[in-house]
Design a protein around this motif. Sequence first.
Motif: not given
Length: 288
Positions: A141-155
């Motif tokens: 898992l690419n950590i930047d991709s992980y952060r992006r998913v959380l940025e949109v879906n949760l934050t």
Amino acid sequence: LPQIFWYTNSDFNNAVMSMKIFNLKFLFTYINYLFVFMKNTLSIFEIKNKNILISGACGEIGNDIIKFLHDGGAKIFAFDNNKLDLKKISKINPNINYFYSDICDENLLTKQLKQITLSKIKFDAVINTAGIFSKGPTSKLNIDSYRRVLEVNLTGALIFSKVCSNFLNQNDGRIIHIASVSSLVANPEYAAYSTSKAGLAQLIKILANEWADRKILVNGIGPAMINGKLAKKYLRNDRFKSNALSSIPLKRFCKTSDLFGTILLLISDAGRFITGQTIYIDGGRTIK
């Protein structure tokens, strides 16, 4: 000998006519009762003239929900961060109030909603359909991709809720988020997506509890996998598709139209005592 009774033709005809009149009166009374019953029953789900804000306007789920609610008489305000697609759908649906914004940009969204509400508009309900899907081995898992998913879906969901809460009808405002069965079930290779949606389900509970005094109801809808654009590339894999279907007792994927009834419930008077819930529309997926 027993007494024998008989009717003349005239007596018989009069009796039949009386029965017909009685039956007609009963029928009209029954029809009137049904009409009143249906009118009272349906009125509790009325959304005509409600002001509803929807994010993710260019997405498949968002677009379908916009059409459904607009057809029901609601006044729709919808936004997306895809300028090109927004321009296209604005031409197709000229009666919808589309505008550019982003759930991850608090300042921009606040500015846009202030402009809309200058005309004394308060939103009766806001619906967040924006989101991104991600799947893959966690070890890669690419950590930047992980952060992006959380940025949109949760934050993004938090920013949307925070900003919109200030522009809601304070006597009875509704916030709805599109969650997922992944808010509850643990699918392999869903580390980013499931984490974001599980966090969203918890956020919904917290906001519902915190904002109850403000008469703001916060709920989520968790569909099973929708056979649409977001999942299209994954569903090309026959093994993935077969495994996904086998986990759903009703043996079919969710459709956006399957969500309409629950959306109607949550934004109408029928849902006035529902808050803090994520309602799963999943064909039985979450009971396994």
